[in-house]
Design a protein around this motif. Structure first.
Motif, short mmCIF file in Angstrom:
data_model
loop_
_atom_site.label_atom_id
_atom_site.label_comp_id
_atom_site.label_asym_id
_atom_site.label_seq_id
_atom_site.Cartn_x
_atom_site.Cartn_y
_atom_site.Cartn_z
N ALA A 259 -42.45 7.48 -23.78
CA ALA A 259 -43.20 8.73 -23.93
C ALA A 259 -44.62 8.43 -24.42
O ALA A 259 -44.82 7.57 -25.27
N GLY A 260 -45.57 9.13 -23.87
CA GLY A 260 -46.95 8.98 -24.30
C GLY A 260 -47.74 7.94 -23.53
O GLY A 260 -48.95 7.86 -23.69
N LEU A 261 -47.08 7.14 -22.72
CA LEU A 261 -47.80 6.15 -21.92
C LEU A 261 -48.15 6.74 -20.57
O LEU A 261 -47.32 7.39 -19.94
N PRO A 262 -49.38 6.51 -20.11
CA PRO A 262 -49.71 7.01 -18.78
C PRO A 262 -48.99 6.20 -17.70
O PRO A 262 -48.70 5.03 -17.89
N GLU A 263 -48.67 6.85 -16.61
CA GLU A 263 -48.06 6.17 -15.47
C GLU A 263 -49.13 5.31 -14.81
O GLU A 263 -50.21 5.79 -14.47
N LYS A 264 -48.84 4.00 -14.69
CA LYS A 264 -49.79 3.06 -14.11
C LYS A 264 -49.06 2.17 -13.12
O LYS A 264 -47.86 1.97 -13.25
N PRO A 265 -49.80 1.58 -12.20
CA PRO A 265 -49.19 0.56 -11.35
C PRO A 265 -48.87 -0.68 -12.20
O PRO A 265 -49.52 -0.92 -13.24
N LEU A 266 -47.90 -1.46 -11.77
CA LEU A 266 -47.50 -2.65 -12.52
C LEU A 266 -48.69 -3.58 -12.77
O LEU A 266 -48.81 -4.15 -13.85
N ALA A 267 -49.58 -3.72 -11.81
CA ALA A 267 -50.75 -4.60 -11.98
C ALA A 267 -51.60 -4.17 -13.18
O ALA A 267 -52.13 -5.02 -13.90
N ALA A 268 -51.70 -2.88 -13.41
CA ALA A 268 -52.47 -2.39 -14.56
C ALA A 268 -51.77 -2.72 -15.87
O ALA A 268 -52.40 -3.11 -16.86
N TYR A 269 -50.44 -2.59 -15.89
CA TYR A 269 -49.68 -2.96 -17.08
C TYR A 269 -49.79 -4.47 -17.35
O TYR A 269 -49.89 -4.90 -18.50
N ILE A 270 -49.78 -5.26 -16.30
CA ILE A 270 -49.93 -6.72 -16.46
C ILE A 270 -51.30 -7.02 -17.07
O ILE A 270 -51.41 -7.83 -17.99
N SER A 271 -52.34 -6.36 -16.58
CA SER A 271 -53.69 -6.56 -17.14
C SER A 271 -53.73 -6.18 -18.61
O SER A 271 -54.33 -6.88 -19.43
N ASP A 272 -53.08 -5.08 -18.96
CA ASP A 272 -53.02 -4.66 -20.36
C ASP A 272 -52.28 -5.71 -21.20
O ASP A 272 -52.69 -6.02 -22.33
N ALA A 273 -51.20 -6.25 -20.65
CA ALA A 273 -50.41 -7.26 -21.37
C ALA A 273 -51.23 -8.53 -21.59
O ALA A 273 -51.19 -9.12 -22.68
N VAL A 274 -51.98 -8.95 -20.59
CA VAL A 274 -52.83 -10.14 -20.73
C VAL A 274 -53.86 -9.92 -21.83
O VAL A 274 -54.05 -10.78 -22.69
#
Length: 137
Positions: free
Chosen positions: A113-128
């Motif tokens: 909850a509270g996280l925007p829906e993003k493509p996996l590539a965007a989540y990977i960039s955030d994780a990096v």
């Protein structure tokens, strides 16, 4: 240097993408690839992991040794990832003293909850970006 452990299952595509992105960002630290199966481990090794290991025991041992642990959010949910994340793996990840970078993946059936829906590539960039910050600590 901090030990980064990336755990993935199935075909290892998630872990492969994360490791390749970390290496592209200039991360020189040891990255241990742990696959729940040999295909996942192999994919992560090809992406630039320092070393790899396969199976439940490898995940349990390396989760305990990690300083930064990364993977899909399903790693803390027993029997997720089509059953590849055993209760022992989920427990080991949850109990690890490592800084955990867990990425929401819809295949795991968990929504944050509270996280925007993003493509996996965007989540990977955030994780990096997050792992790079943790490496500075």
């Amino acid at each position: 240097m901090k030990r980064i452990v990336v755990i993935d299952g199935q075909g290892g595509g998630f872990g492969r993408t994360l490791i390749a992105a970390l290496r592209s960002a200039g991360v020189q630290e040891e990255i241990i690839a742990v696959g729940t199966n040999s295909a996942a481990t192999s994919a992560m090794l090809k992406a630039g992991a320092t070393a790899g290991a396969t199976g439940e025991n490898a995940a349990v041992v390396n989760a305990a040794r990690a300083e930064i642990l990364a993977g899909p959010i399903g790693l803390v949910m027993a029997n997720s990832m089509l059953g590849e994340c055993s209760p022992a793996i989920a427990c080991a990840v949850a109990e690890s003293r490592a800084q955990k970078v867990l990425i929401p993946v819809s295949k795991c059936g968990a929504w944050i909850a509270g996280l925007p829906e993003k493509p996996l590539a965007a989540y990977i960039s955030d994780a990096v970006a997050l792992i790079l910050e943790l490496l500075k600590q």
